[in-house]
Scaffold this motif. Structure first.
Motif, PDB file in Angstrom:
ATOM      1  N   GLU B  66     -22.338  52.663   2.289  1.00  0.00           N
ATOM      2  CA  GLU B  66     -21.867  53.723   1.392  1.00  0.00           C
ATOM      3  C   GLU B  66     -21.740  55.056   2.134  1.00  0.00           C
ATOM      4  OE1 GLU B  66     -24.418  54.186  -1.982  1.00  0.00           O
ATOM      5  OE2 GLU B  66     -23.066  55.604  -2.974  1.00  0.00           O
ATOM      6  N   ALA B  67     -22.742  55.367   2.940  1.00  0.00           N
ATOM      7  CA  ALA B  67     -22.719  56.642   3.681  1.00  0.00           C
ATOM      8  C   ALA B  67     -21.598  56.667   4.709  1.00  0.00           C
ATOM      9  CB  ALA B  67     -24.065  56.876   4.354  1.00  0.00           C
ATOM     10  N   GLY B  68     -21.090  55.488   5.068  1.00  0.00           N
ATOM     11  CA  GLY B  68     -20.047  55.428   6.094  1.00  0.00           C
ATOM     12  C   GLY B  68     -18.653  55.678   5.559  1.00  0.00           C
ATOM     13  N   GLN B  69     -18.496  55.580   4.230  1.00  0.00           N
ATOM     14  CA  GLN B  69     -17.134  55.671   3.677  1.00  0.00           C
ATOM     15  C   GLN B  69     -16.478  57.024   3.938  1.00  0.00           C
ATOM     16  OE1 GLN B  69     -16.460  54.255  -0.290  1.00  0.00           O
ATOM     17  NE2 GLN B  69     -14.290  54.764  -0.154  1.00  0.00           N
ATOM     18  N   ASN B  70     -17.181  58.107   3.648  1.00  0.00           N
ATOM     19  CA  ASN B  70     -16.568  59.432   3.839  1.00  0.00           C
ATOM     20  C   ASN B  70     -16.206  59.711   5.293  1.00  0.00           C
ATOM     21  OD1 ASN B  70     -16.316  60.116   1.210  1.00  0.00           O
ATOM     22  ND2 ASN B  70     -18.281  61.208   1.092  1.00  0.00           N
ATOM     23  N   PRO B  71     -17.147  59.553   6.226  1.00  0.00           N
ATOM     24  CA  PRO B  71     -16.743  59.802   7.627  1.00  0.00           C
ATOM     25  C   PRO B  71     -15.644  58.852   8.100  1.00  0.00           C
ATOM     26  CG  PRO B  71     -19.030  58.988   7.512  1.00  0.00           C
ATOM     27  CD  PRO B  71     -18.603  59.319   6.112  1.00  0.00           C
ATOM     28  N   ALA B  74     -12.369  60.099   6.699  1.00  0.00           N
ATOM     29  CA  ALA B  74     -11.973  61.383   7.282  1.00  0.00           C
ATOM     30  C   ALA B  74     -11.637  61.286   8.754  1.00  0.00           C
ATOM     31  CB  ALA B  74     -13.097  62.407   7.074  1.00  0.00           C
ATOM     32  N   LYS B  75     -12.360  60.441   9.508  1.00  0.00           N
ATOM     33  CA  LYS B  75     -12.230  60.467  10.970  1.00  0.00           C
ATOM     34  C   LYS B  75     -11.604  59.218  11.575  1.00  0.00           C
ATOM     35  CE  LYS B  75     -16.346  63.384  11.421  1.00  0.00           C
ATOM     36  NZ  LYS B  75     -17.694  63.540  12.004  1.00  0.00           N
ATOM     37  N   CYS B  76     -11.523  58.140  10.810  1.00  0.00           N
ATOM     38  CA  CYS B  76     -11.126  56.862  11.412  1.00  0.00           C
ATOM     39  C   CYS B  76      -9.894  56.239  10.774  1.00  0.00           C
ATOM     40  CB  CYS B  76     -12.280  55.849  11.324  1.00  0.00           C
ATOM     41  SG  CYS B  76     -13.900  56.541  11.716  1.00  0.00           S
ATOM     42  N   ALA B  77      -9.755  56.421   9.444  1.00  0.00           N
ATOM     43  CA  ALA B  77      -8.749  55.668   8.692  1.00  0.00           C
ATOM     44  C   ALA B  77      -7.322  55.966   9.146  1.00  0.00           C
ATOM     45  CB  ALA B  77      -8.897  55.941   7.202  1.00  0.00           C
ATOM     46  N   MET B  78      -7.088  57.175   9.651  1.00  0.00           N
ATOM     47  CA  MET B  78      -5.710  57.514  10.036  1.00  0.00           C
ATOM     48  C   MET B  78      -5.207  56.639  11.190  1.00  0.00           C
ATOM     49  SD  MET B  78      -7.940  59.527  11.672  1.00  0.00           S
ATOM     50  CE  MET B  78      -8.167  61.224  11.189  1.00  0.00           C
ATOM     51  N   ASP B 146     -27.102  58.941  12.982  1.00  0.00           N
ATOM     52  CA  ASP B 146     -27.070  58.350  11.641  1.00  0.00           C
ATOM     53  C   ASP B 146     -25.632  58.148  11.165  1.00  0.00           C
ATOM     54  OD1 ASP B 146     -29.802  58.223  11.591  1.00  0.00           O
ATOM     55  OD2 ASP B 146     -30.074  59.994  10.319  1.00  0.00           O
ATOM     56  N   GLU B 147     -24.782  59.116  11.462  1.00  0.00           N
ATOM     57  CA  GLU B 147     -23.365  58.996  11.082  1.00  0.00           C
ATOM     58  C   GLU B 147     -22.737  57.783  11.780  1.00  0.00           C
ATOM     59  OE1 GLU B 147     -21.001  62.340  12.271  1.00  0.00           O
ATOM     60  OE2 GLU B 147     -19.418  61.929  10.809  1.00  0.00           O
ATOM     61  N   SER B 148     -23.090  57.592  13.040  1.00  0.00           N
ATOM     62  CA  SER B 148     -22.540  56.443  13.781  1.00  0.00           C
ATOM     63  C   SER B 148     -23.052  55.129  13.204  1.00  0.00           C
ATOM     64  CB  SER B 148     -22.898  56.543  15.272  1.00  0.00           C
ATOM     65  OG  SER B 148     -22.314  57.705  15.834  1.00  0.00           O
TER      66      SER B 148
END
Lengths: 457, 218
Positions: B66-71, B74-78, B146-148
């Motif tokens: 769940e915590a991974g969805q926003n980053p 924002a940073k990977c999906a493009m 943690d973000e990673s």
């Protein structure tokens, strides 16, 4: 008056005499090639008779440079090639990668005539772009299973015993676009992910002795300081993979030739090739020769990094995924003629090319002009060195017929460069890496030279 | 180890000099004398970020799917697609499931465009290593620990490898069951055996196949 006719102008009777004497010798060799099999002779490769030379009668002009002053010294402080050689540059293939920072460029071997690649023409392969690393502040750390972990400045490395050797570097994707079929219309793009340079640096084994590597260490890994911080695991004696299976002994020996290189062809490394230092692992796929090197760690197992589990792998038709395919096997290609160097009229030519092996020296290169039915051994041009490009040559008399020309190298281990069909039978038609198969060019009657593949070959 | 290496040249020359009764000062017996500096493993730690396949050297920390969805968005999906399907020529996160991937291999089709964490990645800890080290592509190495872990977890979930409620951490990542793990086999090339035939190597007319299909326009 064309340049071609100028080149053919006889200067004197004496010169003509020498030329014709040389020519007779040349022809004897050419005929030998043509007659190396009955099939070849039947295909019409026998000597076709004298090609009639034009005669120049218009008096020669002085030339545009004859009555002027040229440029002074240091007008170009770092010299550049002639303005007439502007086409000799690295090129990339825009559709091959999503951007140019995680991408590759190609060396123009079709325009090179030696075994050394000039530094500005060495192919580039970056995973996060080329970076400018300041040698004043850059450091190399060696640690892990060692008696004394150490850190070295660039000046430290230059004080140490130096090691110099000429070796090729090759991306395992060299030739990758040709697995499924003929795709590229230039030799630069079929074989340009390879370059050969004289490297100077510090031998890895010397540094290992200095830091006192634990004999129980069976792997090391090297890491760069670019954005990708690219890292690769390198096996040593006794190395086992993550399942406990032994890494083949020949691969565990490759590190013995490794060095920390700071010079390339006599000058400092170029930024695109890892300035100020790179790891250099001769014989192995070039991504292991980590650029912008910052760290070496001695360990007892492989990392199995992204590069080793997802990127530089070979999924095979037997349903397995091949990993740690490190060695660049024997390869060769004719770079004259080739699609970039077409025939310029009937008569005498020299077939020339390059051969290389990650397992040692080139032992033989054979050339065929009839699609691989009959072969003749080419002359290897000295020097012939281990894990280094070797040049080969063979006279060829072109009578205007179609020919399928190709080269086939054998290295000192006895390994013979395979056909594409042999590779496809094992690795499928849609593989990517380590395509080292025999390359055929077709000479058309028009003199055009095309990239082709031959059915069942 | 202090005296590590004495070169043959050094010894020979030194012996010659001594025979003349002269000082040997300046003739190196140890080729590395005084070069470099020792460093503690503690001092190397900030650079020692490499994680092994078995989880060795994973940094302390954790992150949920769940915590991974926003980053990720924002940073990977493009580049990698909102669902891990890939975009703009960049790699997929999730390719065909293992059975379909193996089927395509058996047809001789590697299909690099089909590779994902669910069919061509052997060990979850090195997925964390790649993301922490090299991502996001335009600003490599800028995500926290943690973000990673969270982005790693999100990507593993996109590949159907971990459930929505999974927490990725230095304690859990090594035990994640990666679908491709047991398919890897270490290279044992040569895998072909051509012979050095010199004449009459085959007895039919060679048939040229394949014109240049793409080429390169400049």
């Amino acid at each position: 008056m064309s340049e071609t006719t100028l080149d053919q102008t006889p200067q004197s009777d004496a010169r003509e005499g020498v030329a014709s004497s040389d020519r007779r010798k040349f022809l004897r060799k050419s005929v030998a090639l043509a007659a190396s099999g009955a099939a070849a002779a039947a295909a019409g490769n026998a000597y076709a008779g004298d090609v009639k030379l034009e005669t120049v009668t218009e008096p020669l002009k002085p030339g545009a440079t004859r009555n002027i002053l040229g440029r002074g010294v240091v007008s170009v402080p770092y010299g550049m090639p002639s303005k007439f050689e502007k086409h000799v540059v690295r090129r990339n293939v825009s559709w091959l990668t999503a951007d140019t920072v995680a991408s590759i460029s190609f060396t123009p071997w079709q325009d090179l005539n030696g075994i050394i690649t000039p530094n500005g023409l060495h192919f580039e392969r970056h995973h996060a772009g080329a970076v400018d690393v300041d040698p004043e502040t850059h450091q190399l750390v060696i640690h892990g299973m060692v008696d004394k972990p150490m850190v070295f400045s660039m000046e430290d490395l230059k004080r140490m015993p130096s090691h110099t050797a000429i070796h090729f570097l090759e991306c395992p994707a060299n030739g990758a676009m040709e697995w499924r079929g003929v795709q590229m219309d230039s030799m630069q793009f079929t074989h340009g992910m390879m370059a050969c340079s004289e490297w100077t640096g510090v031998k890895l084994t010397d540094l290992m002795e200095y830091v006192g590597v634990d004999p129980k260490s069976t792997w090391l890994y090297a890491e760069g300081t670019d954005g990708s911080a690219l890292q690769r695991s390198i096996p040593m004696e006794g190395a086992k993979d993550q399942f406990g299976e032994p890494i083949p002994a020949d691969q565990c020996d490759m590190y013995k030739d490794a060095m920390i290189a700071y010079a390339q062809n006599g000058e400092a490394l170029r930024p695109e090739n890892g300035y100020p230092i790179r790891f250099l692992l001769p014989g192995c796929e070039a991504n292991m020769s980590i650029k912008w090197l910052r760290r070496i760690k001695f360990v007892d197992k492989p990392l199995v990094t992204y590069q080793e589990t997802r990127h530089y792998i070979e999924p095979l038709p037997d349903g397995t995924i091949r990993q740690f395919s490190l060695v660049n096997e024997t390869n060769s290609v004719i770079n004259y003629p080739c699609p970039d160097n077409q025939m310029k009229g009937k008569g005498a030519y020299e077939i020339r090319g390059i051969a290389w092996s990650g397992r040692g020296k080139i032992a033989h290169v054979d050339v065929s002009v009839d699609g691989g039915k009959n072969w003749q051994e080419a002359e290897l041009v000295q020097p012939v060195m281990s894990k280094c490009v070797t040049k080969f040559k063979l006279p060829f008399e072109w009578n205007g017929d179609e020919h399928l020309i190709m080269s086939r190298a054998t290295d000192e281990t006895g390994y013979v460069q395979p056909t594409l069909m042999q590779l496809r039978n094992v690795r499928g038609t849609n593989s990517i890496y380590h395509k080292n198969s025999i390359q055929a060019w077709k000479i058309e009657k028009t003199g055009e030279v095309k990239n082709v593949q031959i059915e069942n070959f | 180890m202090s005296k590590l290496k004495t070169s043959k040249f050094g010894l020979g020359l030194a012996a010659g000099v001594m025979a003349l009764g002269l000082s040997t000062a300046g003739i190196a017996a140890d080729e590395f004398n005084g070069i470099g500096a020792k460093i503690t493993e503690k001092a190397v730690e900030p650079w020692d970020i490499s994680v092994f396949y078995d989880g060795t050297n994973l940094p302390e920390g954790s992150g949920t799917v769940e915590a991974g969805q926003n980053p990720y968005d924002a940073k990977c999906a493009m580049c990698h697609g909102a669902f891990g399907e890939g975009a703009e020529g960049y790699p997929k996160m999730a390719g065909d499931p293992m059975p379909a991937f193996i089927k395509s291999l058996k047809q001789g089709l590697d299909g690099v465009g089909n590779r994902g964490v669910n069919n061509a990645w052997g060990h979850a800890p090195t997925l964390f290593d790649m993301i922490k080290r090299h991502m996001p592509f335009y600003a490599p190495g800028t995500m926290g620990v943690d973000e990673s872990y969270a982005v790693t977890c999100y990507v593993l979930n996109l590949g159907g490898i971990v459930p929505m409620d999974f927490t990725c951490s230095d304690k859990t990542l090594a035990d994640v069951d990666m679908p491709a793990r047991d398919y890897y086999v270490t290279d044992t090339r040569p895998d072909v055996d051509n012979e050095r035939c010199m004449s009459d190597c085959y007895d039919y007319d060679p048939k040229v196949v394949g014109a240049v299909v793409t080429g390169v326009s400049e």
